[in-house]
Design an enzyme around this catalytic site. Structure first.
Site, PDB file in Angstrom:
ATOM      1  N   SER A 173       7.645  -4.995  -1.912  1.00 44.67           N
ATOM      2  CA  SER A 173       6.323  -5.614  -1.842  1.00 44.67           C
ATOM      3  C   SER A 173       6.404  -6.860  -0.975  1.00 44.67           C
ATOM      4  O   SER A 173       7.475  -7.477  -0.842  1.00 44.67           O
ATOM      5  CB  SER A 173       5.879  -5.996  -3.256  1.00 44.67           C
ATOM      6  OG  SER A 173       4.804  -6.904  -3.193  1.00 44.67           O
ATOM      7  N   TYR A 189       6.329  -9.286 -11.481  1.00 44.54           N
ATOM      8  CA  TYR A 189       6.221  -8.215 -10.481  1.00 44.54           C
ATOM      9  C   TYR A 189       7.081  -8.564  -9.261  1.00 44.54           C
ATOM     10  O   TYR A 189       7.853  -7.726  -8.754  1.00 44.54           O
ATOM     11  CB  TYR A 189       4.748  -8.064 -10.072  1.00 44.54           C
ATOM     12  CG  TYR A 189       4.488  -7.017  -9.020  1.00 44.54           C
ATOM     13  CD1 TYR A 189       4.401  -5.671  -9.354  1.00 44.54           C
ATOM     14  CD2 TYR A 189       4.321  -7.366  -7.679  1.00 44.54           C
ATOM     15  CE1 TYR A 189       4.157  -4.708  -8.387  1.00 44.54           C
ATOM     16  CE2 TYR A 189       4.069  -6.405  -6.706  1.00 44.54           C
ATOM     17  CZ  TYR A 189       3.989  -5.079  -7.069  1.00 44.54           C
ATOM     18  OH  TYR A 189       3.748  -4.130  -6.111  1.00 44.54           O
TER      19      TYR A 189
HETATM   20  P1  NAI Z   1      -1.130   3.719  -7.047  1.00 43.32           P
HETATM   21  O1  NAI Z   1      -1.459   3.231  -8.404  1.00 43.32           O
HETATM   22  O2  NAI Z   1      -2.235   4.194  -6.185  1.00 43.32           O
HETATM   23  O3  NAI Z   1      -0.004   4.838  -7.121  1.00 43.32           O
HETATM   24  C1  NAI Z   1       1.127   4.702  -7.922  1.00 43.32           C
HETATM   25  C2  NAI Z   1       1.512   6.060  -8.431  1.00 43.32           C
HETATM   26  O4  NAI Z   1       2.694   5.907  -9.217  1.00 43.32           O
HETATM   27  C3  NAI Z   1       0.460   6.670  -9.342  1.00 43.32           C
HETATM   28  O5  NAI Z   1       0.199   7.994  -8.982  1.00 43.32           O
HETATM   29  C4  NAI Z   1       1.066   6.586 -10.714  1.00 43.32           C
HETATM   30  O6  NAI Z   1       0.654   7.631 -11.580  1.00 43.32           O
HETATM   31  C5  NAI Z   1       2.531   6.673 -10.383  1.00 43.32           C
HETATM   32  N1  NAI Z   1       3.351   6.139 -11.470  1.00 43.32           N
HETATM   33  C6  NAI Z   1       3.148   5.024 -12.201  1.00 43.32           C
HETATM   34  N2  NAI Z   1       4.093   4.903 -13.120  1.00 43.32           N
HETATM   35  C7  NAI Z   1       4.915   5.950 -12.980  1.00 43.32           C
HETATM   36  C8  NAI Z   1       6.083   6.384 -13.647  1.00 43.32           C
HETATM   37  N3  NAI Z   1       6.574   5.697 -14.696  1.00 43.32           N
HETATM   38  N4  NAI Z   1       6.693   7.494 -13.245  1.00 43.32           N
HETATM   39  C9  NAI Z   1       6.173   8.213 -12.209  1.00 43.32           C
HETATM   40  N5  NAI Z   1       5.070   7.879 -11.560  1.00 43.32           N
HETATM   41  C10 NAI Z   1       4.451   6.747 -11.931  1.00 43.32           C
HETATM   42  O7  NAI Z   1      -0.357   2.529  -6.345  1.00 43.32           O
HETATM   43  P2  NAI Z   1       0.079   2.297  -4.832  1.00 43.32           P
HETATM   44  O8  NAI Z   1      -0.634   1.118  -4.368  1.00 43.32           O
HETATM   45  O9  NAI Z   1       0.008   3.518  -4.055  1.00 43.32           O
HETATM   46  O10 NAI Z   1       1.581   1.856  -5.072  1.00 43.32           O
HETATM   47  C11 NAI Z   1       2.695   2.600  -4.663  1.00 43.32           C
HETATM   48  C12 NAI Z   1       3.882   1.671  -4.600  1.00 43.32           C
HETATM   49  O11 NAI Z   1       3.655   0.689  -3.627  1.00 43.32           O
HETATM   50  C13 NAI Z   1       4.185   0.970  -5.890  1.00 43.32           C
HETATM   51  O12 NAI Z   1       5.576   0.877  -6.069  1.00 43.32           O
HETATM   52  C14 NAI Z   1       3.599  -0.406  -5.657  1.00 43.32           C
HETATM   53  O13 NAI Z   1       4.228  -1.398  -6.437  1.00 43.32           O
HETATM   54  C15 NAI Z   1       3.877  -0.571  -4.194  1.00 43.32           C
HETATM   55  N6  NAI Z   1       3.006  -1.566  -3.560  1.00 43.32           N
HETATM   56  C16 NAI Z   1       1.634  -1.419  -3.519  1.00 43.32           C
HETATM   57  C17 NAI Z   1       0.858  -2.367  -2.927  1.00 43.32           C
HETATM   58  C18 NAI Z   1      -0.617  -2.327  -2.863  1.00 43.32           C
HETATM   59  O14 NAI Z   1      -1.226  -3.305  -2.458  1.00 43.32           O
HETATM   60  N7  NAI Z   1      -1.248  -1.238  -3.208  1.00 43.32           N
HETATM   61  C19 NAI Z   1       1.464  -3.552  -2.295  1.00 43.32           C
HETATM   62  C20 NAI Z   1       2.883  -3.595  -2.406  1.00 43.32           C
HETATM   63  C21 NAI Z   1       3.616  -2.635  -3.014  1.00 43.32           C
END
Ligand code: NAI
Length: 598
Positions: free
Chosen positions: A464, A477
């Protein structure tokens, strides 16, 4: 393990070997209905270079190999002209007719074996005898000749550079045209110990991987006639012919003898081409027999079942580690939403076979549906990355069902904001278990598989932009993600020797559902809902979409990047904290940087 017989090709007697069939359970087939595989070795090998590949393939195929003329137990005609590839191709057809008079054979060939097989598959009507051709480290001389002539007549720095690099790698070939001296030198190289040490020195081939026959020295010297009879004659003149036999090119990106760029134009001549590259050296059948057998088995299965060869394979033009996605296996966690979904779609579009995992199985199925639009058929698995035992079982299932992944994207993650002192143990534990330990588990389980397979790979971990600067309201986080970044950088160092790249991605504020579903420490349900809605609106207005992160992830894999700050705010934070950390500390104190940043 081999049964020997003699097959005549004109006046030459060839020693042909049939591999003993290895059957895991009770024998269910007489073997007559199994595909016939014909293995063709290169210089200065004999059929024994295929020992391990044959043992593996013979579980579900009839496997044959032969000593090509001048090598091993086959005849050694004296005149150099007897070694023209036209004659060598005649030999291949003679062996095919003898071992499979009524069916077509699947040819798998290495080095000079592959060069002569290109000649065979280039003949008109070849497809009536040869069902498929797997080519390893041996180009078509006609194609290479055309490429060299093109590069010389179009002398851009790039064209001249690649041609020069191949000419340098091929110095030994020109040396083989000199009288007397090659015989003296090869007399010294031609003992198993010296030969193994030489290969180890040249491209790190493990000494124990090289199996040599008792005729090694004689074969080395005799095999020089392959070069003398063909190289100048074929490189300078004939125009390449079109090949209709389906071809699988197993490309070794660390091949010291044949540069990957040598294969840059195969797709122009082979109308049905599959290509798979790996960070391996020249002697692939000896060093990675399982990998060869696995790919040949899949390829033959596809051809025999008459499944269409994906278009993307024949369009593949780029080379080098991480540059080719077609046919690679990619695992994406958290693939049911946001960045994971878009990354899965991008990889599928590039021709990867994708495995999707998520706790949200409905979301993962929706991603699979979207991937199907680009013609791929992803597999979907439920997975909670925080459950270490379940993750290990998932990795095991993937390996058993789909093979070892070439690409792993540890994307699954959740958010947690609010005052750090208000976060409960449960909240902190859950966040660390998913965002940090889940990444460590994934890297360990799939990283071990990649190391064991030995053909390289790439791991992407989602960190991140919060790791670059102090983050008021995102302390826990940021701590988890800083762990991901630091772990990724260290792991990258550890895995470099295995040609496995590791990239840490630091996105910025990306418009995904993450903020709407992230807990906020210290707030009751109503206040939390209000704050989540406000943050979601902020991210929506920011308007940086997850497909842009996916494009950067693809780029990180292609170029093997270590750390990738994605959105402008991430790039600024990366630099500000590195060069003027006091600014970011003041910003955190005053909360100039919104506590909302994930
Ligand atoms: P999102 O919420 O759209 O997608 C995350 C996915 O991970 C979801 O489908 C969820 O069901 C799945 N998930 C959650 N817990 C889980 C578990 N225990 N086991 C398996 N799957 C699980 O979020 P996004 O934004 O696409 O995030 C993806 C990654 O990018 C994450 O690691 C997040 O921390 C990171 N990130 C996101 C940012 C943002 O601004 N959206 C910024 C920086 C990092």
């Amino acid at each position: 393990m081999w049964t020997r017989r003699i097959v005549r090709s004109g006046a030459v007697e060839l020693a042909v070997f049939e591999a003993t069939r290895h059957v895991d359970g009770p024998e269910t087939s007489s073997g007559a209905d199994l595909p016939t595989v014909l293995l063709v070795h290169g210089w200065p090998d004999t059929h024994v270079v295929w020992d391990d590949v044959a043992a593996d393939l013979s579980r579900d195929a009839r496997v044959f190999a032969y000593d090509t003329r001048g090598m091993g137990d086959s005849n050694r005609p004296q005149p150099v002209s007897a070694y023209r590839i036209e004659n060598l191709a005649d030999d291949l057809f003679a062996v095919a007719d003898a071992i499979a008079p009524d069916t077509r054979v699947h040819v798998v060939a290495h080095d000079w074996g592959s060069i002569q097989s290109w000649e065979a598959v280039s003949r008109s009507g070849a497809h009536t005898r040869i069902a498929s051709f797997t080519s390893i480290s041996g180009p078509s001389l006609d194609q290479v000749g055309a490429l060299l002539r093109h590069n010389i007549t179009h002398p851009t720095p790039r064209n001249l550079g690649t041609s020069l690099a191949q000419l340098v790698s091929s110095t030994y070939i020109w040396f083989f045209h000199v009288p007397v001296i090659p015989r003296l030198l090869l007399g010294v190289l031609g003992t198993p110990q010296v030969w193994r040490s030489f290969l180890h020195l040249m491209d790190g081939t493990p000494r124990q991987a090289i199996t040599t026959g008792p005729t090694l020295r004689r074969d080395m010297i005799s095999g020089v006639r392959y070069y003398r009879a063909n190289i100048l004659r074929r490189l300078l003149f004939p125009a390449p012919r079109t090949v209709s036999v389906p071809v699988l090119e197993l490309l070794n990106t660390r091949d010291f003898a044949i540069r990957p760029a040598t294969f840059a134009t195969t797709h122009r001549y082979a109308s049905r081409l599959w290509r798979r590259d790996s960070a391996t050296g020249h002697w692939l059948p000896a060093t990675h027999p399982r990998y060869v057998a696995e790919n040949v088995r899949n390829f033959i299965g596809t051809i025999d079942a008459n499944r269409a060869v994906p278009e993307s394979f024949s369009r593949t033009r780029r080379f080098g580690p991480g540059q080719v996605f077609s046919g690679r296996l990619a695992v994406v966690t958290g693939a049911g939403s946001g960045i994971g979904r878009e990354t899965a779609r991008a990889l599928a579009e590039l021709g990867c076979d994708v495995v999707l995992a998520d706790v949200d199985i409905a979301g993962a199925h929706e991603t699979a549906r979207l991937c199907k639009e680009s013609g791929s058929a992803p597999a979907v698995y439920p997975l909670d990355v925080a459950d270490t035992a379940a993750y290990a079982e998932f990795a095991e299932t993937v390996q058993r069902t789909h093979g070892v992944p070439d690409i792993l994207v540890n994307n699954a993650g959740i958010g947690l904001s609010g005052a750090s002192l208000d976060a409960t143990d449960d909240q902190a534990d859950r966040l660390l278990a998913i965002d940090l330990r889940g990444v460590i588990t994934g890297c360990r389980e799939f990283g071990r598989q990649m190391v064991r397979r030995g053909t390289g790979g790439h791991i992407v971990n989602l960190a991140s932009a919060a790791v670059f600067t102090p983050q008021r309201g995102l302390g826990i986080y940021a701590a988890a993600k800083a762990g991901v970044l630091s772990y990724s950088e260290s792991l990258r160092g550890e895995l470099a020797e295995h040609h496995i790249g590791v990239s840490a991605i630091c996105p910025g504020l990306i418009d995904t559902p993450i903020v709407a579903t992230s807990e906020i420490a210290g707030l009751d349900a109503d206040a939390q809902f209000g704050e989540q809605t406000r943050l979601a609106e902020l991210y929506r207005r920011r308007g940086f979409t997850p497909d842009k992160v996916a494009a950067q992830i693809v780029d990180a894999i292609r170029a093997d990047k270590a750390v990738v700050p994605v959105a402008p705010e991430a790039q600024i934070a990366y630099r500000v904290h590195r060069f003027t950390p006091w600014i970011s500390r003041i910003a955190a104190r005053r909360q100039v940087v919104a506590a909302a940043r994930q």
